[in-house]
Design a protein around this motif. Structure first.
Motif, PDB file in Angstrom:
ATOM      1  N   UNK A  90      -9.161  -6.704  -4.494  1.00  0.00           N
ATOM      2  CA  UNK A  90      -7.706  -6.570  -4.642  1.00  0.00           C
ATOM      3  C   UNK A  90      -7.314  -5.117  -4.889  1.00  0.00           C
ATOM      4  N   UNK A  91      -8.103  -4.411  -5.690  1.00  0.00           N
ATOM      5  CA  UNK A  91      -7.842  -2.984  -5.913  1.00  0.00           C
ATOM      6  C   UNK A  91      -7.934  -2.209  -4.606  1.00  0.00           C
ATOM      7  N   UNK A  92      -8.972  -2.506  -3.832  1.00  0.00           N
ATOM      8  CA  UNK A  92      -9.162  -1.822  -2.541  1.00  0.00           C
ATOM      9  C   UNK A  92      -8.004  -2.105  -1.589  1.00  0.00           C
ATOM     10  N   UNK A  93      -7.534  -3.359  -1.590  1.00  0.00           N
ATOM     11  CA  UNK A  93      -6.432  -3.728  -0.702  1.00  0.00           C
ATOM     12  C   UNK A  93      -5.161  -2.959  -1.067  1.00  0.00           C
ATOM     13  N   UNK A  94      -4.883  -2.852  -2.356  1.00  0.00           N
ATOM     14  CA  UNK A  94      -3.680  -2.135  -2.781  1.00  0.00           C
ATOM     15  C   UNK A  94      -3.776  -0.646  -2.484  1.00  0.00           C
ATOM     16  N   UNK A  99      -1.636   3.757   0.902  1.00  0.00           N
ATOM     17  CA  UNK A  99      -1.778   4.747   1.984  1.00  0.00           C
ATOM     18  C   UNK A  99      -0.744   4.498   3.079  1.00  0.00           C
ATOM     19  N   UNK A 100      -0.507   3.221   3.402  1.00  0.00           N
ATOM     20  CA  UNK A 100       0.450   2.891   4.455  1.00  0.00           C
ATOM     21  C   UNK A 100       1.884   3.198   4.040  1.00  0.00           C
ATOM     22  N   UNK A 161      17.076 -10.289  -1.006  1.00  0.00           N
ATOM     23  CA  UNK A 161      16.759  -9.734   0.316  1.00  0.00           C
ATOM     24  C   UNK A 161      16.352  -8.263   0.182  1.00  0.00           C
ATOM     25  N   UNK A 162      15.418  -7.845   1.055  1.00  0.00           N
ATOM     26  CA  UNK A 162      14.985  -6.437   1.107  1.00  0.00           C
ATOM     27  C   UNK A 162      14.554  -5.917  -0.268  1.00  0.00           C
ATOM     28  N   UNK A 163      13.733  -6.705  -0.949  1.00  0.00           N
ATOM     29  CA  UNK A 163      13.425  -6.418  -2.352  1.00  0.00           C
ATOM     30  C   UNK A 163      12.034  -5.792  -2.553  1.00  0.00           C
ATOM     31  N   UNK A 164      11.042  -6.195  -1.747  1.00  0.00           N
ATOM     32  CA  UNK A 164       9.661  -5.782  -1.979  1.00  0.00           C
ATOM     33  C   UNK A 164       9.191  -4.750  -0.954  1.00  0.00           C
ATOM     34  N   UNK A 165       8.415  -3.793  -1.449  1.00  0.00           N
ATOM     35  CA  UNK A 165       7.787  -2.816  -0.557  1.00  0.00           C
ATOM     36  C   UNK A 165       6.553  -3.376   0.117  1.00  0.00           C
ATOM     37  N   UNK A 166       5.871  -4.318  -0.539  1.00  0.00           N
ATOM     38  CA  UNK A 166       4.639  -4.874  -0.004  1.00  0.00           C
ATOM     39  C   UNK A 166       4.493  -6.326  -0.423  1.00  0.00           C
ATOM     40  N   UNK A 167       3.972  -7.141   0.491  1.00  0.00           N
ATOM     41  CA  UNK A 167       3.672  -8.549   0.227  1.00  0.00           C
ATOM     42  C   UNK A 167       2.259  -8.820   0.711  1.00  0.00           C
TER      43      UNK A 167
END
Length: 310
Positions: A90-94, A99-100, A161-167
């Motif tokens: 999970x740390x690696x994924x975040x 980076x993205x 709406x338009x609330x999260x930067x990442x899911x």
């Protein structure tokens, strides 16, 4: 129609394709109950959409008491899962998400389960939320990792709406009865330019194809695709084509789709035959991984800056 398997009652409903919404399909074979060597689950018919090649049971078996009736014993369901390894993953994924996005922000983990991803987000300084329909899983996360998730489905949470930067959705979408509804909601709550990551089994992998052929050699009309009425309760059978179809349908753009993965050890009582079949399955999947036909898919998508309805 109600059918009970051990402690779970299932209701069977006519199904359409979870990826493209189509109603035309062909029968692949049987799965569960008398079509399982250990007799687990309830007999279901697995079909494949003729439009987009997605696989699903028809009729669809749904737990009469809801998701929580299937996912109520974390220690049993996650048997063999290394919690520390999952926290590191999970740390690696975040780190990849950061980076993205070139930074951090608001983060949502759908189907947060025991909370490894929420733990990782907290460690890395994200503002994070999680949702999961299992009270047992959420309780485990509170007691063992000190994280809090919301009880219920993503649609029930009603985030802005338009609330999260990442899911993220780790091993979630294959369990969902209405994947179009869930991904439509993901698209709604993501900010324009926001990132989505999820992984799902590749039901058109070399492993599943050879496994189904093996069943035919044995004279059985069984398939090895999905697990609609027994753990891990997979009801949606994605492949690269159907993943791209579904993402396009909800207005999310595929950035990267990698076919990879491993085969889990067989469940139930051990036997020489099972061990030999597992070695053969690992070999087949190793070959599949080298030719783009592995057993899992790692998918990255993004919400366009100009999205549906904007």
């Amino acid at each position: 129609m109600h059918i009970r398997d051990k402690n779970t009652a299932f209701e069977f409903h006519a199904a359409t394709c979870g990826a493209c919404g189509g109603s035309r399909s062909r029968v692949l074979g049987k799965r569960g109950g008398e079509a399982h060597r250990d007799g687990v689950g309830v007999l279901t018919t697995i079909v494949q959409c003729v439009e987009c090649s997605h696989m699903f049971p028809d009729p669809m078996p749904m737990p009469a008491k809801g998701y929580g009736d299937l996912y109520e014993a974390p220690a049993e369901y996650f048997q063999g899962h290394d919690i520390e390894r999952k926290k590191q993953m999970a740390l690696n994924k975040l780190q990849e998400v950061e980076r993205m996005l070139e930074g951090r922000g608001r983060y949502l983990d759908v189907g947060c389960g025991r909370g490894e991803a929420l733990w990782a987000a907290r460690e890395r300084g994200w503002e994070c939320e999680g949702v999961d329909p299992s009270p047992s899983y959420l309780e485990w996360g509170r007691e063992n990792l000190g994280v809090e998730g919301r009880l219920g489905t993503l649609e029930e949470a009603q985030f802005p709406r338009d609330h999260f930067d990442a899911v993220t959705m780790g091993s979630v979408l294959e369990h969902v009865y209405e994947p179009y509804s869930m991904l439509s909601e993901v698209q709604r709550v993501l900010k324009p330019g926001g990132v989505l990551w999820f992984d799902v089994p590749n039901e058109s992998s070399l492993y599943t194809r050879i496994g189904n052929y093996y069943m035919r050699i044995l004279g059985r009309d069984w398939v090895v695709n999905l697990a609609p009425t027994f753990p891990p309760y997979h009801v949606q059978g994605f492949n690269p084509r159907s993943v791209k179809t579904l993402l396009g349908r909800v207005g999310l753009e595929v950035e990267r789709l990698q076919v990879w993965g491993y085969v889990w050890p067989p469940a139930g009582a051990s036997s020489i035959r099972k061990r030999l079949e597992y070695v053969a399955a690992q070999t087949v999947n190793w070959i599949g991984n080298h030719f783009g036909a592995g057993f899992y898919m790692d998918v990255w998508a993004r919400k366009p800056l100009r999205s549906f309805g904007n």
